[in-house]
Structures are given as C-alpha cells and as structure tokens.
Scaffold this active site. Structure first.
Site, PDB file in Angstrom:
ATOM      1  N   ASP A 136       0.829  -1.208   0.000  1.00  0.00           N
ATOM      2  CA  ASP A 136       0.000   0.000   0.000  1.00  0.00           C
ATOM      3  C   ASP A 136       0.865   1.260   0.000  1.00  0.00           C
ATOM      4  O   ASP A 136       1.582   1.541   0.970  1.00  0.00           O
ATOM      5  CB  ASP A 136      -0.882  -0.068   1.267  1.00  0.00           C
ATOM      6  CG  ASP A 136      -2.000   0.940   1.242  1.00  0.00           C
ATOM      7  OD1 ASP A 136      -1.984   1.835   0.388  1.00  0.00           O
ATOM      8  OD2 ASP A 136      -2.895   0.822   2.095  1.00  0.00           O
ATOM      9  N   GLY A 185      -5.214   3.575  -7.820  1.00  0.00           N
ATOM     10  CA  GLY A 185      -5.450   3.863  -9.235  1.00  0.00           C
ATOM     11  C   GLY A 185      -4.531   4.928  -9.825  1.00  0.00           C
ATOM     12  O   GLY A 185      -4.701   5.310 -10.983  1.00  0.00           O
ATOM     13  N   ASP A 225     -10.606   3.997  -1.194  1.00  0.00           N
ATOM     14  CA  ASP A 225     -11.214   2.993  -0.308  1.00  0.00           C
ATOM     15  C   ASP A 225     -12.738   2.942  -0.450  1.00  0.00           C
ATOM     16  O   ASP A 225     -13.396   3.972  -0.509  1.00  0.00           O
ATOM     17  CB  ASP A 225     -10.882   3.315   1.156  1.00  0.00           C
ATOM     18  CG  ASP A 225      -9.418   3.053   1.461  1.00  0.00           C
ATOM     19  OD1 ASP A 225      -8.635   2.858   0.508  1.00  0.00           O
ATOM     20  OD2 ASP A 225      -9.061   3.048   2.650  1.00  0.00           O
TER      21      ASP A 225
HETATM   22  C1  GLA Z   1      -5.402   2.280   2.816  1.00  0.00           C
HETATM   23  C2  GLA Z   1      -5.926   1.141   1.955  1.00  0.00           C
HETATM   24  C3  GLA Z   1      -6.960   0.353   2.748  1.00  0.00           C
HETATM   25  C4  GLA Z   1      -6.324  -0.189   4.014  1.00  0.00           C
HETATM   26  C5  GLA Z   1      -5.709   0.942   4.825  1.00  0.00           C
HETATM   27  C6  GLA Z   1      -4.872   0.437   5.983  1.00  0.00           C
HETATM   28  O1  GLA Z   1      -6.403   3.195   3.103  1.00  0.00           O
HETATM   29  O2  GLA Z   1      -6.484   1.627   0.773  1.00  0.00           O
HETATM   30  O3  GLA Z   1      -7.475  -0.706   1.970  1.00  0.00           O
HETATM   31  O4  GLA Z   1      -5.345  -1.132   3.671  1.00  0.00           O
HETATM   32  O5  GLA Z   1      -4.867   1.758   4.016  1.00  0.00           O
HETATM   33  O6  GLA Z   1      -4.276   1.445   6.704  1.00  0.00           O
END
Ligand code: GLA
Length: 643
Positions: A394, A436, A457
């Site tokens: 991430d 994205g 998200d």
């Molecule tokens: C981001 C990701 C989420 C999750 C959080 C965790 O927002 O997009 O899916 O993994 O981090 O902190």
C-alpha cells in the site's frame, strides 16, 4: 356564426377562472416542515432551516431563512399522492465550505428527471428551481457528487416548498427491503467447485484444497495428478512441489454415499500465479486497526465452519496494524497483538487455507506502522519464512519519498518488491494498492502485480460501492489470468473498520448488485466482514457456486458495459464455455425494466436464459431479454446457445 368566437372567449375565461381558483386553493408546504429524518445522506444529518454543519443557510453570499441543509449523496422521497402542483427552491453549495465542494441537484418525479442543476461549485450563486408536479406521486430530491467524491459537498435546498392542490406531502423513509435468500441450498450429493485452473511456480510448495459441497464424509481422488503432488483422500488437500514447468490436466473426483462428481483442474506450473481472482477474507473493512491474532484465527475457523471454503474461499489476509518495529538486524517484527506470525500462518495452513499480510513501500503504512522502505528483500524473506502467501502493498507514505511521482517513480517501489518476492521460495500473490494512480491498470501487469486497486477505499454506502463498481467500465482490456483489476474489498455482512462492528448499510438488493458486479468484473473477492457473524443472507451471497463461477471462470475476461440507458446498465462477460453472463442493473430509485439486446452482445439466435442467483432456467429467447429489476438491484443471467 358570430357566436363561435364569443363562446371560445367564454371558455377561456372560465378555464382561466378555474385555474385561478385552483391556484388559490393550492397550499404551500415548506419541505423543512416535513419529517426530515427520512433524508438518506452519506455524511452528517439533514437540518431544518440550517446547513449540514448547523449554520444559517447561505449560498453564494446570500442568506436564506428557510429550507434544509444536507450532504451529498442525499435522497429525500416525498409522497404527494398525485396532488402536488409545484416545487420551488434555491439550491447550491453552502458557503460554510468556501470554494470547495461540487455537487449536482436533481428533482425527480415518479422516476423521471424534472430538473437538474448541472454541476455547482462552492461560492456559486443559488440556482432557482420551479417545476410543475402535476400527477406526480413520488417526488425525489437528490444530491449527487460531481464525480469527484463527496468531500465538502454541503448541499442546501433553500426555500424548498411544495404547493399542493389538496392533502399534505409526506416524506417517506427508504423502502424497507426484506433480506430474501434467492439461492437454493447446495444438495447433499457431492459437487466440486472453485477454480478450474491453478498456477504455481516451479519449486514452490502447493497447498490446494479441493472445494466441494455434499454430505460428509467425502472421499477425494484425482486422475492425472503430476508426480511431486499428492492428494489426501479424506480432506481433499493437494500438497507437494512441482519442479518442472508444464501444464497438467487433472480430473478431480469427490464421492459420498449419495453419488459422485468430477471436475477438471488444469495445473499450470510456470511463472504466473493467481490465474483466477483471489478469493478470501481481509481484516480491514471489519476490524481496521483493531485486528488481533485471535480475530484472524477466528476468521480462519469460521471460513471452515461456515463451509465458505467448500465454495473456493481460500485466503485469510491481515491488513494494516500487525506490524511492530524492527529488531537489531533490521528484521520486521509483529506487534504485541500478533505474538507469533509463523505459528499463525501454520494454523491457517493447517485448515487448508492460505494467509496474507500487508505492508507499504514507504517508511510507514497508512496507519503509521512500520513499512518496508529500504528493507524490501529482508521483508520478503521474512514473509516467506513465516509462510505467507499474499502481500498487499500500500503506497501511503511512499508519497514522502516521491511527492509528485512520474510514471517511473510510481512503478519503481512495486518493481523493487516484486523482484524481492520473486526470490522467495514460495508463491506470494502481489496485490498493488495505490488507489489507481497513474492509471495503474495500464501497467499493473507489467510490474507483475497480480492485482491492483483501481480506486480509493470503499465503504458500505450505496454511492461508494456502486460509484466504484460502475466506474470500472473500460478497464476490462487490462484484466487477464494472473493480473486483475481490484475495485477494493467486499462490504457485506458485519463491517465497521474498528472494534465496533455493525451490519452493512447496503440494502439486500444493493448487496446482490455488489457481488454480481464484482464477479462480472473478475475482481479479487475479499470478504471484509466479521466471519463469526455470518447470517443466512450473507452466506447465501457468498456461496452461490454459479455466481462465483462467473468470477473464477478460467478464460479470465472482465465484463464490459454494453448498454446504458439512464440509470439502467447492462454488463456482459464472456465465459470459457462460450456462454455470456449478463448483469441487468437498475441504479434508479424505483423498480424498472432492464433489457439486453443480442445486438449489444454481438450474438444472434436462440439462447437459453438462466437466472444465476435463483439457479433457475427462465426459458429461451431469440433476440433480447428483458426483466423487471428492483431499486439498486440486479438480475444476473447466463445466456448460452440453445440446444
Ligand atoms: C489504505 C488502503 C486500505 C487499508 C488501509 C490500511 O487506506 O487503501 O485498503 O489497507 O490503508 O491502513
């Protein structure tokens, strides 16, 4: 002869007088005087005569004493009984957000758009709306974001007034929908499900449970299983190692006292894994940072106890917040909530399931925990030693390393980690998460991502889920076995992103839409709910083998949108057997008929139509199929050449 114009004049006068007396009879009802608890909005609460943040209504510098303030996305349904005369209001973005915020207002009468504001921005002067309501039974006042998310979308319906010729307008809460289980239960006779193609790299340990329903005990066997692999006849677990690349056509068999079932499985030993979209569970949408080892174990237990694993659900993925810091040698360590990562991985594997975790290419994860920056090889090695099978990676604080990244800078951290994972002596699904950026769908496969998030998200509102899902149109050309677009995790069942879990806010039909769309999109299916609180409805959503088969189809095509008519959309996906699966979606506020023309699908001739949620044949059709689809709902059908 001369009487005629006179008579006409008289008629005009009479009609005019009638109209006047009608107007005189109309009574005005400020919308703010109605029960505003029925306003369904995505953020905050609607306020009478005040903005959503409780200030005096103010648009483009002008103050308004009456009306109501809400927040996109917002829907208010008002029953008029066909006695409305006119709706008037001054609408706009409330001044409390300054120049931020961009929204679109809509006035809808019995499903027809009567007035649209177009996109309005902060500080813009109010727009006046005045529309006739003759005959309208259901008036809907709606505010949408302008396609850029809902941040700062404070929306005012100032001076909103309904003139009625008789009776009173009445706001009505969103229609309650019963959670109807559409799918018949799996029969007691054996049936094998799950992916028909499985990728593994030479030398990587195989852990492949044959998903099968049917009364236990079941006895499993396999024809054509390559040397190096063995099958446990009781559990249906295939384990071992393949040393040489190759394609192995296997015939799986399950038998119980009521009968037997066979299913082909193609094992492809090569460089590509995740030949069908990963299916499993992830901790984030339910527990957020409140995840613990006990909760992960409980999820694995429930995956088996609920029988979800018999339908192909496999991964148990820990999202953010398992990380501690690093030891003296720089090895990543878990925090006190995860006392033993290796023991946890062993436990999950002992159930025939695989396990995943999470990190960031930056120094910190999104929740501020230890990231992998400059420790990539060491971390990949560690994950493999512990026995992990999946990594969600991430971006987050990598934004500090590359603040305004160009394409190469966006790709770099993913290439670095992919190279590190490639050296691991086990297969680790690589899930890119960077929301994205840089049209990741165009290059996710090139950096060897097995899947890549295409969006920000998700949350469990209709607007979030449907906004994300239906925005995937056009990405279909980038999905292929081993490389999947990821519109984020599922928001069915009990969710909460914290210690407080609660049922999803999606209605039952919205949940059918969610699962149908994600299956059509060949999206990774990661259940984001509390696995210890699966009710019959949620289980039904997650165990319909004909629907899951759409997701797991070996051809690996992603559905495309083939038709759009207002709020009705038709999406279609090609399957390996030559049939097409079609989702007839209704994004509207009222039930509607949705139709698919064979010409939209590029097919001709008679097709058998099968309803996949109900697992029921609907008959044969020659050039089109149409059906009634509930509000925010779907009908998912398979069209196969009729015999
Ligand atoms: C981001 C990701 C989420 C999750 C959080 C965790 O927002 O997009 O899916 O993994 O981090 O902190």
């Amino acid at each position: 002869m001369y009487n005629k114009p006179l008579a006409t004049l008289q008629l005009v006068i009479t009609l005019g007088a009638l109209a006047l007396s009608g107007a005189a009879r109309a009574e005005n009802f400020p919308v703010a005087s109605l029960d505003l608890r029925s306003v369904d909005q995505e953020w905050g609460e609607a306020h009478r005569d005040k903005s959503v943040d409780n200030h005096e209504l103010s648009i483009g510098g002008a103050k308004f004493s009456g009306g109501f303030g809400t927040h996109a996305h917002s829907t208010l349904r008002i029953a008029l009984g066909g006695h409305g005369e006119r709706f008037t209001a001054n609408v706009g973005v409330d001044d409390e957000v300054g120049s931020r915020g961009s929204i679109a207002f809509k006035v809808i009468g019995d499903g027809k758009t009567l007035w649209e504001s177009g996109v309005m921005h902060g500080r813009e002067a109010a727009k006046s709306v005045s529309v006739g309501l003759e005959g309208v039974k259901m008036l809907v006042l709606r505010v949408d974001d302008a396609g850029d998310g809902i941040s700062f979308d404070h929306a005012d319906w100032a001076d909103a007034t309904i003139a009625m010729t008789q009776g009173k307008p009445e706001t009505i809460a969103m229609p309650h929908e019963a959670a109807v289980v559409l799918t018949p239960k799996s029969p007691p006779t054996p049936a094998i499900h799950g992916a028909q193609v499985f990728g593994v790299r030479p030398g990587s340990p195989v852990l492949l449970a044959i998903p099968a329903t049917g009364e236990r005990p079941l006895e499993f066997s396999a024809r054509g299983l390559p040397g190096g692999l063995k099958l446990d006849a009781k559990s249906g677990l295939i384990t071992g190692v393949l040393e040489k690349p190759g394609v192995y056509e296997v015939k799986l068999r399950a038998r119980n006292k009521l009968g037997k079932s066979e299913r082909p499985l193609k094992i492809v030993c090569g460089e590509t894994i995740a030949l069908t979209p990963p299916m499993g569970w992830n901790s984030w949408n339910v527990f957020g940072c409140d995840v613990t080892e006990a909760k992960v174990r409980a999820a694995a237990d429930a995956m088996v106890a609920s029988g979800l694993n018999s339908h192909g659900w496999t991964y148990i993925n820990i999202d953010d917040c398992w990380e501690g810091g690093r030891d003296a040698e720089g090895n990543v360590i878990s925090n006190e909530k995860f006392p033993d990562m290796k023991a946890l991985a062993d436990y999950v594997h002992s159930k025939g399931l695989r396990i995943g975790l999470y990190s960031s290419p930056g120094p910190k994860t999104c929740a501020g925990r230890e990231g992998s920056y400059q420790h990539e090889e060491q971390d990949a090695r560690r994950y493999a030693q512990w026995g992990f099978d999946y990594l969600k990676y991430d971006w987050c604080s990598y934004g500090n390393i590359a603040p305004r990244p160009n394409l190469a800078e966006m790709q770099k951290p993913y290439e670095v980690m992919r190279a590190a994972l490639a050296k691991a002596p086990r297969d680790i699904v690589f899930s890119l998460c960077q929301y994205g950026m840089g049209n990741v769908w165009e290059w996710g496969a090139q950096v060897n991502g097995n899947c890549w998030r295409t969006t920000g998200d998700i949350n469990d509102s209709w607007y979030s889920m449907s906004g994300i899902g239906f925005e995937q149109a056009g990405h279909e050309k980038y999905a292929a076995p081993g490389h999947w677009n990821d519109p984020d995790m599922l928001v069915v069942g009990y969710v909460g992103w914290s210690a407080n879990v609660r049922p999803t806010k999606l209605t039952p039909n919205e949940q059918y839409t969610h699962i149908s769309l994600w299956c059509l999109l060949s999206a990774p299916l990661l259940i984001g709910c509390d696995m210890t609180k699966l009710d019959d409805f949620t289980l039904n959503l997650l165990t319909n083998d004909e629907v899951l088969e759409v997701n797991q189809d070996p051809l690996g095509r992603q559905a495309a949108r083939v038709a759009k008519n207002g709020q009705q959309e038709v999406w279609a996906k090609d399957l390996a057997d030559g049939s097409k699966v079609v989702g007839l979606f209704n994004r509207d506020e009222d039930e509607a008929t949705v139709k698919v023309n064979w010409s939209d699908l590029g097919i001709k001739g008679r097709r058998g139509v099968r309803d996949l949620w109900r697992q029921k044949d609907l008959g044969k059709c020659d050039d089109e199929f149409q059906t009634s689809v509930p509000r925010h709902g779907v009908v998912l059908v398979n069209l196969s050449p009729a015999k």
